[in-house]
Design a protein around this motif. Structure first.
Motif, PDB file in Angstrom:
ATOM      1  N   ASP A   1       0.830  -1.201   0.000  1.00  0.00           N
ATOM      2  CA  ASP A   1       0.000   0.000   0.000  1.00  0.00           C
ATOM      3  C   ASP A   1       0.868   1.255   0.000  1.00  0.00           C
ATOM      4  N   GLY A   2       2.001   1.191   0.708  1.00  0.00           N
ATOM      5  CA  GLY A   2       2.930   2.314   0.694  1.00  0.00           C
ATOM      6  C   GLY A   2       3.493   2.565  -0.693  1.00  0.00           C
ATOM      7  N   VAL A   3       3.789   1.488  -1.419  1.00  0.00           N
ATOM      8  CA  VAL A   3       4.276   1.630  -2.800  1.00  0.00           C
ATOM      9  C   VAL A   3       3.203   2.277  -3.672  1.00  0.00           C
ATOM     10  N   VAL A   4       1.968   1.815  -3.519  1.00  0.00           N
ATOM     11  CA  VAL A   4       0.861   2.401  -4.292  1.00  0.00           C
ATOM     12  C   VAL A   4       0.704   3.877  -3.960  1.00  0.00           C
ATOM     13  N   ALA A   5       0.806   4.212  -2.673  1.00  0.00           N
ATOM     14  CA  ALA A   5       0.680   5.614  -2.266  1.00  0.00           C
ATOM     15  C   ALA A   5       1.758   6.473  -2.905  1.00  0.00           C
ATOM     16  N   ARG A   6       2.969   5.942  -2.980  1.00  0.00           N
ATOM     17  CA  ARG A   6       4.059   6.709  -3.621  1.00  0.00           C
ATOM     18  C   ARG A   6       3.799   6.870  -5.107  1.00  0.00           C
ATOM     19  N   ARG A   7       3.217   5.853  -5.737  1.00  0.00           N
ATOM     20  CA  ARG A   7       2.872   5.979  -7.157  1.00  0.00           C
ATOM     21  C   ARG A   7       1.809   7.064  -7.351  1.00  0.00           C
ATOM     22  N   VAL A   8       0.869   7.119  -6.435  1.00  0.00           N
ATOM     23  CA  VAL A   8      -0.166   8.156  -6.507  1.00  0.00           C
ATOM     24  C   VAL A   8       0.464   9.540  -6.399  1.00  0.00           C
ATOM     25  N   ALA A   9       1.412   9.682  -5.484  1.00  0.00           N
ATOM     26  CA  ALA A   9       2.012  10.994  -5.235  1.00  0.00           C
ATOM     27  C   ALA A   9       3.001  11.391  -6.313  1.00  0.00           C
ATOM     28  N   ASP A  10       3.786  10.428  -6.798  1.00  0.00           N
ATOM     29  CA  ASP A  10       4.890  10.750  -7.705  1.00  0.00           C
ATOM     30  C   ASP A  10       4.501  10.689  -9.179  1.00  0.00           C
ATOM     31  N   ALA A  11       3.452   9.910  -9.495  1.00  0.00           N
ATOM     32  CA  ALA A  11       2.991   9.756 -10.880  1.00  0.00           C
ATOM     33  C   ALA A  11       4.140   9.476 -11.842  1.00  0.00           C
ATOM     34  N   PRO A  12       4.945   8.419 -11.601  1.00  0.00           N
ATOM     35  CA  PRO A  12       6.084   8.152 -12.485  1.00  0.00           C
ATOM     36  C   PRO A  12       5.652   7.766 -13.895  1.00  0.00           C
ATOM     37  N   GLU A  13       6.452   8.151 -14.858  1.00  0.00           N
ATOM     38  CA  GLU A  13       6.176   7.870 -16.264  1.00  0.00           C
ATOM     39  C   GLU A  13       6.088   6.362 -16.490  1.00  0.00           C
ATOM     40  N   GLY A  14       5.018   5.909 -17.135  1.00  0.00           N
ATOM     41  CA  GLY A  14       4.880   4.506 -17.484  1.00  0.00           C
ATOM     42  C   GLY A  14       4.408   3.605 -16.369  1.00  0.00           C
ATOM     43  N   SER A  15       4.080   4.150 -15.221  1.00  0.00           N
ATOM     44  CA  SER A  15       3.632   3.344 -14.094  1.00  0.00           C
ATOM     45  C   SER A  15       2.249   2.756 -14.368  1.00  0.00           C
TER      46      SER A  15
ATOM     47  N   LEU B   1      -5.331  -9.613  -6.967  1.00  0.00           N
ATOM     48  CA  LEU B   1      -6.573  -9.059  -6.425  1.00  0.00           C
ATOM     49  C   LEU B   1      -6.286  -8.044  -5.327  1.00  0.00           C
ATOM     50  N   VAL B   2      -5.370  -8.391  -4.425  1.00  0.00           N
ATOM     51  CA  VAL B   2      -5.030  -7.483  -3.325  1.00  0.00           C
ATOM     52  C   VAL B   2      -4.451  -6.182  -3.873  1.00  0.00           C
ATOM     53  N   TYR B   3      -3.544  -6.298  -4.851  1.00  0.00           N
ATOM     54  CA  TYR B   3      -2.939  -5.093  -5.425  1.00  0.00           C
ATOM     55  C   TYR B   3      -4.011  -4.167  -6.014  1.00  0.00           C
ATOM     56  N   HIS B   4      -4.893  -4.715  -6.834  1.00  0.00           N
ATOM     57  CA  HIS B   4      -5.912  -3.874  -7.469  1.00  0.00           C
ATOM     58  C   HIS B   4      -6.879  -3.299  -6.434  1.00  0.00           C
ATOM     59  N   LEU B   5      -7.150  -4.046  -5.367  1.00  0.00           N
ATOM     60  CA  LEU B   5      -7.997  -3.521  -4.299  1.00  0.00           C
ATOM     61  C   LEU B   5      -7.330  -2.330  -3.622  1.00  0.00           C
ATOM     62  N   LEU B   6      -6.020  -2.407  -3.401  1.00  0.00           N
ATOM     63  CA  LEU B   6      -5.300  -1.283  -2.789  1.00  0.00           C
ATOM     64  C   LEU B   6      -5.353  -0.045  -3.676  1.00  0.00           C
ATOM     65  N   VAL B   7      -5.228  -0.247  -4.989  1.00  0.00           N
ATOM     66  CA  VAL B   7      -5.326   0.892  -5.914  1.00  0.00           C
ATOM     67  C   VAL B   7      -6.721   1.501  -5.847  1.00  0.00           C
ATOM     68  N   LEU B   8      -7.751   0.650  -5.773  1.00  0.00           N
ATOM     69  CA  LEU B   8      -9.114   1.150  -5.682  1.00  0.00           C
ATOM     70  C   LEU B   8      -9.327   1.952  -4.403  1.00  0.00           C
ATOM     71  N   LEU B   9      -8.801   1.451  -3.299  1.00  0.00           N
ATOM     72  CA  LEU B   9      -8.917   2.179  -2.043  1.00  0.00           C
ATOM     73  C   LEU B   9      -8.253   3.555  -2.145  1.00  0.00           C
ATOM     74  N   ARG B  10      -7.045   3.590  -2.694  1.00  0.00           N
ATOM     75  CA  ARG B  10      -6.329   4.868  -2.831  1.00  0.00           C
ATOM     76  C   ARG B  10      -7.084   5.816  -3.751  1.00  0.00           C
ATOM     77  N   ALA B  11      -7.707   5.272  -4.780  1.00  0.00           N
ATOM     78  CA  ALA B  11      -8.471   6.121  -5.697  1.00  0.00           C
ATOM     79  C   ALA B  11      -9.660   6.761  -4.992  1.00  0.00           C
ATOM     80  N   ARG B  12     -10.147   6.117  -3.944  1.00  0.00           N
ATOM     81  CA  ARG B  12     -11.253   6.658  -3.154  1.00  0.00           C
ATOM     82  C   ARG B  12     -10.766   7.452  -1.937  1.00  0.00           C
ATOM     83  N   GLY B  13      -9.451   7.658  -1.837  1.00  0.00           N
ATOM     84  CA  GLY B  13      -8.904   8.417  -0.721  1.00  0.00           C
ATOM     85  C   GLY B  13      -8.756   7.609   0.545  1.00  0.00           C
ATOM     86  N   LEU B  14      -8.808   6.291   0.431  1.00  0.00           N
ATOM     87  CA  LEU B  14      -8.650   5.412   1.578  1.00  0.00           C
ATOM     88  C   LEU B  14      -7.307   4.691   1.511  1.00  0.00           C
ATOM     89  N   ALA B  15      -6.974   3.974   2.576  1.00  0.00           N
ATOM     90  CA  ALA B  15      -5.710   3.255   2.639  1.00  0.00           C
ATOM     91  C   ALA B  15      -5.935   1.918   3.322  1.00  0.00           C
TER      92      ALA B  15
END
Length: 204
Positions: free
Chosen positions: A119-133, A176-190
């Protein structure tokens, strides 16, 4: 400011170890034990006042704030005393590796919550928006698309449970867990929000 479980600092068992208390530091997100330090009254006061974890250095005989030279500090999240009032549990968010060797933890095999780490990795992707992520592409596609992916991964996990071997099931479950974490972050949750809900249910 950090959260603390209320305790009277004057009532702590300072006299047991010549005015020092062991302070166990735990990553607030992954729950991994990071290090053990010692605090005297001034170190505890400085930690509570600044939200930066500060110890008493027995070798240098002075206060030192973790990261003052390396930059790898510890941001205080919460602190509490144990049942005997002679040990502190410090939950913090580390800025870089905690150990002087460059390791994440001073305890090389200390377990951690791998879902929280992801989830921390996903959060960093949300914040940093790296090219090609891939995570960034999912987020850009919107919540409906991410939710669709969670549904697809859920079906694939269920199918793997009845038609495939354990290795395939583990892989699908991880997807499944990874995509669920992305969905949570997209909704502002963690993940921590889910963990808190699970704890609430367990307590009920």
């Amino acid at each position: 400011m950090a959260d603390t479980i209320p305790f009277d600092t004057a009532a702590l068992a300072w006299d047991k170890q010549d005015g020092l208390l062991p302070a166990i530091v735990q990553d607030a997100d992954t729950l991994r034990v990071l290090m053990l330090g010692y605090m005297d009254r001034d170190a505890l006061a400085a930690t509570l006042a600044s939200d930066r974890v500060t110890f008493f250095s027995r070798s240098r005989q002075r206060l030192w704030t973790k990261g003052e030279s390396s930059g790898h500090g510890l941001a205080l999240v919460a602190i509490e005393a144990d049942c005997d009032a002679d040990t502190l549990l410090v939950r913090a968010r580390p800025a870089g590796p905690t150990c002087h060797t460059g390791a994440v933890s001073c305890f090389l095999t200390a377990p951690a919550d791998s879902v929280a780490a992801l989830d921390g990795v996903v959060a960093r992707r949300v914040a940093d928006a790296p090219e090609g992520s891939y995570t960034r592409r999912l987020l850009d596609a919107g919540i409906a698309r991410i939710a669709q992916k969670v549904g697809e991964e859920g079906v694939e996990t269920a199918l793997a449970a009845v038609t495939a071997d354990d290795a395939a099931l583990r892989g699908e479950a991880a997807d499944l867990v990874y995509h669920l974490l992305v969905l949570l972050r997209a909704r502002g949750l963690a993940w921590d929000d889910v963990r808190a809900e699970l704890a609430r249910r367990a307590a009920g």
